[in-house]
Design a protein around this motif. Structure first.
Motif, mmCIF file in Angstrom:
data_model
loop_
_atom_site.group_PDB
_atom_site.id
_atom_site.type_symbol
_atom_site.label_atom_id
_atom_site.label_comp_id
_atom_site.label_asym_id
_atom_site.label_seq_id
_atom_site.Cartn_x
_atom_site.Cartn_y
_atom_site.Cartn_z
ATOM 1 N N LEU A 114 0.840 -1.203 0.000
ATOM 2 C CA LEU A 114 0.000 0.000 0.000
ATOM 3 C C LEU A 114 0.874 1.251 0.000
ATOM 4 O O LEU A 114 1.856 1.331 0.737
ATOM 5 C CB LEU A 114 -0.913 0.003 1.229
ATOM 6 N N PRO A 115 0.523 2.236 -0.806
ATOM 7 C CA PRO A 115 1.324 3.469 -0.852
ATOM 8 C C PRO A 115 1.075 4.328 0.377
ATOM 9 O O PRO A 115 0.130 4.108 1.137
ATOM 10 C CB PRO A 115 0.818 4.153 -2.124
ATOM 11 N N ASP A 116 1.929 5.318 0.550
ATOM 12 C CA ASP A 116 1.763 6.247 1.662
ATOM 13 C C ASP A 116 0.487 7.063 1.471
ATOM 14 O O ASP A 116 0.019 7.278 0.354
ATOM 15 C CB ASP A 116 2.969 7.182 1.762
ATOM 16 N N GLY A 117 -0.036 7.555 2.589
ATOM 17 C CA GLY A 117 -1.240 8.384 2.540
ATOM 18 C C GLY A 117 -2.152 8.091 3.710
ATOM 19 O O GLY A 117 -1.847 7.295 4.598
ATOM 20 N N THR A 118 -3.294 8.748 3.712
ATOM 21 C CA THR A 118 -4.280 8.614 4.786
ATOM 22 C C THR A 118 -5.353 7.612 4.376
ATOM 23 O O THR A 118 -5.961 7.743 3.304
ATOM 24 C CB THR A 118 -4.923 9.976 5.102
ATOM 25 N N TYR A 119 -5.596 6.629 5.240
ATOM 26 C CA TYR A 119 -6.565 5.570 4.977
ATOM 27 C C TYR A 119 -7.735 5.696 5.959
ATOM 28 O O TYR A 119 -7.558 6.088 7.118
ATOM 29 C CB TYR A 119 -5.913 4.192 5.113
ATOM 30 N N THR A 120 -8.911 5.363 5.475
ATOM 31 C CA THR A 120 -10.135 5.456 6.270
ATOM 32 C C THR A 120 -10.653 4.057 6.588
ATOM 33 O O THR A 120 -10.775 3.218 5.689
ATOM 34 C CB THR A 120 -11.225 6.240 5.524
ATOM 35 N N VAL A 121 -10.951 3.825 7.854
ATOM 36 C CA VAL A 121 -11.535 2.552 8.295
ATOM 37 C C VAL A 121 -12.985 2.826 8.699
ATOM 38 O O VAL A 121 -13.242 3.591 9.639
ATOM 39 C CB VAL A 121 -10.764 1.955 9.485
ATOM 40 N N ALA A 122 -13.930 2.242 7.969
ATOM 41 C CA ALA A 122 -15.355 2.368 8.288
ATOM 42 C C ALA A 122 -15.874 1.008 8.744
ATOM 43 O O ALA A 122 -15.640 0.002 8.074
ATOM 44 C CB ALA A 122 -16.138 2.853 7.070
ATOM 45 N N TRP A 123 -16.559 0.983 9.867
ATOM 46 C CA TRP A 123 -17.049 -0.289 10.405
ATOM 47 C C TRP A 123 -18.502 -0.171 10.834
ATOM 48 O O TRP A 123 -18.988 0.915 11.170
ATOM 49 C CB TRP A 123 -16.195 -0.740 11.593
ATOM 50 N N GLN A 124 -19.201 -1.285 10.787
ATOM 51 C CA GLN A 124 -20.597 -1.362 11.218
ATOM 52 C C GLN A 124 -20.866 -2.769 11.722
ATOM 53 O O GLN A 124 -20.462 -3.749 11.102
ATOM 54 C CB GLN A 124 -21.555 -1.019 10.076
ATOM 55 N N ALA A 125 -21.559 -2.873 12.857
ATOM 56 C CA ALA A 125 -21.847 -4.176 13.465
ATOM 57 C C ALA A 125 -23.154 -4.089 14.226
ATOM 58 O O ALA A 125 -23.750 -3.008 14.369
ATOM 59 C CB ALA A 125 -20.702 -4.595 14.396
ATOM 60 N N ILE A 141 -0.118 6.164 6.509
ATOM 61 C CA ILE A 141 1.137 5.448 6.267
ATOM 62 C C ILE A 141 2.159 6.459 5.767
ATOM 63 O O ILE A 141 1.898 7.176 4.799
ATOM 64 C CB ILE A 141 0.940 4.330 5.228
ATOM 65 N N GLY A 142 3.306 6.520 6.420
ATOM 66 C CA GLY A 142 4.340 7.471 6.027
ATOM 67 C C GLY A 142 4.058 8.857 6.521
ATOM 68 O O GLY A 142 4.731 9.368 7.422
ATOM 69 N N ALA A 143 3.055 9.490 5.963
ATOM 70 C CA ALA A 143 2.674 10.847 6.344
ATOM 71 C C ALA A 143 1.224 11.069 5.930
ATOM 72 O O ALA A 143 0.742 10.440 4.989
ATOM 73 C CB ALA A 143 3.582 11.882 5.675
ATOM 74 N N PRO A 144 0.512 11.947 6.633
ATOM 75 C CA PRO A 144 -0.879 12.224 6.261
ATOM 76 C C PRO A 144 -0.968 12.816 4.865
ATOM 77 O O PRO A 144 -0.035 13.453 4.370
ATOM 78 C CB PRO A 144 -1.339 13.218 7.332
ATOM 79 N N SER A 145 -2.109 12.597 4.215
ATOM 80 C CA SER A 145 -2.329 13.117 2.867
ATOM 81 C C SER A 145 -3.788 13.519 2.724
ATOM 82 O O SER A 145 -4.620 13.258 3.602
ATOM 83 C CB SER A 145 -1.984 12.047 1.825
ATOM 84 N N GLU A 146 -4.106 14.157 1.612
ATOM 85 C CA GLU A 146 -5.494 14.458 1.302
ATOM 86 C C GLU A 146 -6.221 13.156 0.982
ATOM 87 O O GLU A 146 -5.646 12.215 0.448
ATOM 88 C CB GLU A 146 -5.573 15.405 0.101
ATOM 89 N N THR A 147 -7.517 13.099 1.331
ATOM 90 C CA THR A 147 -8.322 11.920 1.036
ATOM 91 C C THR A 147 -9.681 12.348 0.508
ATOM 92 O O THR A 147 -10.231 13.375 0.950
ATOM 93 C CB THR A 147 -8.498 11.030 2.274
ATOM 94 N N THR A 148 -10.204 11.588 -0.429
ATOM 95 C CA THR A 148 -11.522 11.890 -0.994
ATOM 96 C C THR A 148 -12.643 11.223 -0.208
ATOM 97 O O THR A 148 -13.818 11.428 -0.513
ATOM 98 C CB THR A 148 -11.597 11.410 -2.451
ATOM 99 N N VAL A 149 -12.280 10.428 0.804
ATOM 100 C CA VAL A 149 -13.283 9.701 1.584
ATOM 101 C C VAL A 149 -13.817 10.617 2.676
ATOM 102 O O VAL A 149 -13.040 11.203 3.433
ATOM 103 C CB VAL A 149 -12.686 8.427 2.208
ATOM 104 N N ALA A 150 -15.147 10.743 2.740
ATOM 105 C CA ALA A 150 -15.784 11.550 3.776
ATOM 106 C C ALA A 150 -16.248 10.635 4.900
ATOM 107 O O ALA A 150 -16.925 9.630 4.655
ATOM 108 C CB ALA A 150 -16.975 12.322 3.211
ATOM 109 N N LEU A 151 -15.877 10.977 6.118
ATOM 110 C CA LEU A 151 -16.316 10.174 7.260
ATOM 111 C C LEU A 151 -17.823 10.315 7.430
ATOM 112 O O LEU A 151 -18.362 11.421 7.338
ATOM 113 C CB LEU A 151 -15.614 10.640 8.537
ATOM 114 N N PRO A 152 -18.534 9.206 7.667
ATOM 115 C CA PRO A 152 -19.992 9.287 7.831
ATOM 116 C C PRO A 152 -20.357 10.107 9.053
ATOM 117 O O PRO A 152 -19.753 9.969 10.111
ATOM 118 C CB PRO A 152 -20.413 7.816 7.997
ATOM 119 N N SER A 153 -21.363 10.982 8.873
ATOM 120 C CA SER A 153 -21.776 11.852 9.973
ATOM 121 C C SER A 153 -22.828 11.216 10.864
ATOM 122 O O SER A 153 -22.943 11.536 12.032
ATOM 123 C CB SER A 153 -22.330 13.180 9.415
#
Length: 679
Positions: A114-125, A141-153
């Motif tokens: 996986l390349p460096d950047g910011t990853y989003t973990v979404a979970w539901q149970a 990973i490595g350093a924070p980056s821009e992400t197109t994923v919006a965290l659910p509100s």
């Protein structure tokens, strides 16, 4: 006649509900005694940990992401999703069960490389108490980056489907209350009420409401805990999945028990209502009471086995306590609804039945208070949780409404005493009503239009009873009149029905003229209004995360976090490279000195206290307690002796080690470090 307020002095009759009002005063004290000895528990599942942690920055890509929960949860194939900065899936598939001992942990493997950047973990149970839970967090990973994923509100179980499911839950509780409470009122307080059509309709409507609400919850269960889309209500695969879960099995069991409940209702309002022999009716009463108690306890058990009571500490004790709590609520509030209907719609309910219900209600209040205190200790656990969480605040509202309801019940009990010791006989009241009716019921009073109006006032139950009796006497009326003329059978039947309606109207006016009965009706109506609100609060309470679990989750997050610092974090460290003019001091400032982006300023002062120009300065951040870092920071030279860097990311709070490397020549450098608390 106008009604007068009841006297509140000593009464010669027993008054159990008056004593019950003292319980409201003791509730807060009992809360304190019980909450003082709290011990750990859980009910709603909460995320208590993850690896990587929320906001963490790791040097290399992890092989998997793991989540730790406070209690058992049900996971689906897409319950844990890891998304890369562009929104694509970075995980390999379904979660793995990593539970061991008392630790509830699930993990999902990640793709390699996986390349460096910011990853989003979404979970539901779905937690063990049947409620859906969800969340999301990020790591880099490595350093924070821009992400197109919006965290659910919004959380799981929201939206239109969540609203409909909540309405169905309230309807189910209301139907259960009417079904059980109405049946208890008939069997235990007023057995002749089994033949009263208004009470029959009340109980049957309770059964219909509970059945319809249970079916609705069964169909809504899949989208409620999953997609949240109303169109998935009739998804057969989703329905099959629901049937394989504990809540689904509980709903199906409730439907089967309701089938037995339908047979109970048929006997209660059929053979039982028509039975005249006292011995046979007594035996039938015992049989119906036993069978009805088993059915009611079974239906209550479908809630206890699938919701808050089934998880956490002392589940073996909590479930029967929950069943008793539900039965006590249904007996009291449902009996209250039955009493209200009887007072307004039936002609002959007397003070004996009301006094019997008063005793039943008092017993229900005792059971309700005892089981409620136990549940409060189990779900709240501390004074801070009682006042500082939504669950605790709702519980306080519920207790307040209960105290109001007990106060109104005490007033109703006083009216019951006056009803027993009424000062006006029925004959006197009847004479007054007849006097007031003169001029109202004359020649035209026997017309069809007058009969229709009277029928509307008398109420359907009284009218039907009177008309039934009138039909039996139609043959007598169909004979010759006083003049010897033959009366047509149709006319005779019409006259008999009109006479029955007028009789029923007269009887209703006699009843309504009783000030004690009128006062009791108003008091019971006020109780019923408060009971509706109380039931709504209780329904919301059952779907709210318990206070104890909320506090535990907060403590878990705090345990891995350092205290929040006030203002910028500042450090000062001497250094010595060992070379000529190699001594000095490094001053560091991180602003605002909290997690997230920070402004870094580094000042290099020589041994003489003046700004010192050096070829290179480097900095690294390490959180050793969580194996995070070192995270390198390369500042830029701003002026002589002043270096700066913008957007320095500190992922989580803790005791961070700040290491600074100062190079004073091509070969001379020194690395110094010092810890700082970042909040």
């Amino acid at each position: 006649m106008t009604a007068t307020a009841p006297r509140f002095g000593p009464s010669p009759i027993r008054r159990p509900l008056a004593a019950a009002s003292l319980l409201a005063t003791l509730i807060s004290l009992l809360f304190g005694l019980v909450l003082a000895g709290a011990s750990p528990a859980s009910a709603h599942a909460a995320l208590t940990g993850s690896d990587p942690q929320d906001g963490a920055v790791v040097a290399s890509a992890p092989k998997e992401v793991t989540l730790t929960f406070s209690e058992s949860v049900a996971m689906g194939d897409d319950s844990i999703r890891v998304l890369d900065p562009s929104g694509k899936r970075a995980d390999t598939g379904a979660p793995r069960d990593l539970n061991s001992g008392g630790t509830v942990r699930y993990g999902v493997k990640l793709h390699a490389g996986l390349p460096d950047g910011t990853y989003t973990v979404a979970w539901q149970a779905v937690s063990a108490d049947s409620h859906p839970v969800s969340g999301a967090f990020t790591f880099s990973i490595g350093a924070p980056s821009e992400t197109t994923v919006a965290l659910p509100s919004g959380g799981a179980g929201g939206g239109l489907v969540g609203t409909l499911y909540g309405i169905a839950r309230y309807a189910a509780y209301a139907g259960f209350v009417l079904l059980v409470g109405g049946s208890v009122f008939v069997l235990g307080c007023w057995q002749r009420g089994a033949a009263a059509r208004p009470l029959q309709r009340l109980v049957v409507r309770g059964w219909i409401t509970l059945t319809a609400a249970t079916l609705a919850m069964l169909l809504l269960r899949s989208p409620y805990t999953g997609s949240g889309k109303l169109g998935d209500v009739f998804d057969l695969d989703g329905l099959q999945t629901v049937l394989d879960t504990k809540p689904g099995a509980a709903l199906v069991s409730r439907l089967l028990l309701l089938g037995a409940g339908a047979l109970f209702i048929a006997v209660l309002f059929g053979a039982y209502a028509k039975r005249e022999d006292e011995k046979v009716k007594k035996d039938l009463t015992f049989g119906l009471a036993t069978g009805g108690a088993v059915i009611a306890a079974g239906i209550a058990g479908t809630w206890a086995l699938s919701e808050h009571a089934s998880t956490g500490i002392q589940a073996g004790l909590a479930m029967p306590m929950d069943v008793l709590h539900l039965l006590a609520v249904a007996t009291w509030l449902g009996g209250l609804a039955a009493l209200l209907v009887a007072l307004y719609r039936t002609p002959d309910i007397g003070s004996v039945a009301v006094r019997r219900f008063s005793r039943v209600a008092f017993g229900s209040v005792l059971v309700l208070t005892a089981t409620g205190i136990y549940q409060s200790w189990r779900q709240v656990g501390s004074w801070s949780a009682l006042t500082g969480t939504r669950y605790g605040q709702l519980l306080l509202i519920k207790v307040g409404l209960l105290a109001v309801l007990i106060g109104l019940a005490w007033i109703s009990r006083r009216w019951t005493g006056r009803l027993t010791d009424g000062t006006q006989t029925e004959a006197e009241t009847s004479e007054q009503v007849e006097t007031s009716e003169q001029g109202e019921i004359s020649g035209e009073a026997t017309s069809a239009e007058g009969a229709t109006s009277a029928q509307e006032q008398a109420g359907p139950e009284e009218t039907k009873a009177q008309v039934a009796g009138a039909r039996e006497s139609e043959a007598e009326v169909a004979g010759p009149d006083e003049s010897g003329a033959q009366v047509a059978p149709e006319r005779a039947a019409q006259l008999a029905r009109q006479q029955a309606v007028l009789t029923a109207t007269k009887k209703k006016r006699v009843r309504d003229a009783d000030p004690e009965r009128s006062g009791l009706r108003r008091s019971v109506l006020a109780e019923a209004a408060v009971a509706v609100v109380l039931l709504a609060v209780a329904t919301v309470l059952t779907s709210t995360e318990p206070a104890r679990t909320e506090e535990e989750a907060a403590r878990g997050n705090t345990a891995v976090s350092a205290p929040v610092s006030e203002g910028p974090a500042e450090l000062s460290m001497p250094f010595d490279t060992g070379a000529r003019n190699g001594k000095g001091t490094v001053r560091i400032e991180l602003d605002p000195g909290r997690t997230g982006a920070n402004e870094l300023h580094i000042w290099i002062d020589g041994s003489d206290g003046k700004p010192m120009d050096v070829p290179e300065v480097k900095l690294a951040l390490t959180l050793e307690s969580k194996d995070i870092g070192p995270l390198p920071v390369i500042p830029d030279r701003l002026t002589e002796g002043h270096w700066t860097a913008s957007g320095v990311q500190i992922p989580i709070a803790g005791d961070w080690k700040v290491a600074v490397t100062v190079r004073t020549s091509d070969i001379d450098q020194a690395t110094i470090d010092k810890n700082v608390e970042i909040g």
